[in-house]
Design a protein around this motif. Structure first.
Motif: not given
Length: 228
Positions: A77-82
């Motif tokens: 999930m967190l990999a999609h957050i920038t």
């Protein structure tokens, strides 16, 4: 977060411990939630977003001028957050060395049927909010538990959302399966939730060192609490 007895998910791509489909969540966009939160706190308030998922709300909060730390137990999930600091951790064991103007717990996470887990979630909220800050929780309006029925919704963008297999296995409990369809892809998410009326929620907030201070909407689904 908890055992499959309470949460379970199926479908293509990674599925998080609480049954959420990462690939499906990555397709979602905000629907007024960031603006609602922004209006409830001072400009530039620091925000700890618990259960941030793929950043559906994180990104707009950043654009509205907030510093956001996004927490989720799923690295996928967190990999999609920038653009925001991310922390991979279960909510219930989070212990950051700082506090925030706002702690945000959305997506009905607080309604888990695991009472001990909910208490741990609320303690995490209290542990990370500044003395004059606030905690915002999202819950279903209490009467929803009595009236919800199987349904199907065509979102108009090729996305179909269904709620099926609704049952009420005990007082205040609701079990259901959500089905999400985009083209040939299909995901399911089965959950068991507990109704949190004002009295019960107030007691549980109190045990965590918080006080229910008001609501952000007329149906009382968005709850504001402050430290005692």
């Amino acid at each position: 977060m908890t055992s499959p007895r309470i949460y379970h998910g199926t479908g293509p791509g990674p599925i998080t411990p609480d049954g959420c489909a990462v690939d499906y969540y990555a397709t979602l966009t905000a629907n007024g939630e960031p603006e609602r939160v922004h209006a409830a706190v001072p400009p530039g308030a620091s925000i700890l977003e618990l259960g941030a998922g793929t950043g559906r709300v994180t990104r707009p909060l950043l654009e509205l001028g907030h510093e956001v730390v996004a927490v989720d137990e799923s690295p996928e999930m967190l990999a999609h957050i920038t653009g925001a600091e991310t922390v991979c951790s279960p909510i219930q064991t989070l212990a950051l060395p700082r506090t925030f103007d706002l702690v945000l717990l959305m997506s009905f996470v607080v309604e888990t049927a695991d009472d001990d887990l909910r208490a741990a979630f609320l303690r995490t909220c209290r542990r990370h909010v500044v003395p004059d800050g606030c905690v915002i929780l999202q819950r279903k309006p209490p009467e929803w538990y009595d009236t919800v029925q199987p349904s199907e919704h065509d979102a108009g963008d090729g996305r179909t959302v269904r709620m099926t297999d609704i049952s009420r296995p005990g007082p205040g409990l609701l079990k259901a399966t959500m089905e999400y369809v985009i083209g040939e892809r299909r995901w399911t998410h089965t959950f068991l939730s507990r109704r949190l009326d004002d009295d019960r929620l107030g007691r549980e907030l109190g045990r965590a060192g918080l006080t229910l201070s008001g609501f952000l909407d007329d149906d009382r689904g968005w709850v504001c609490a402050v430290p005692r």
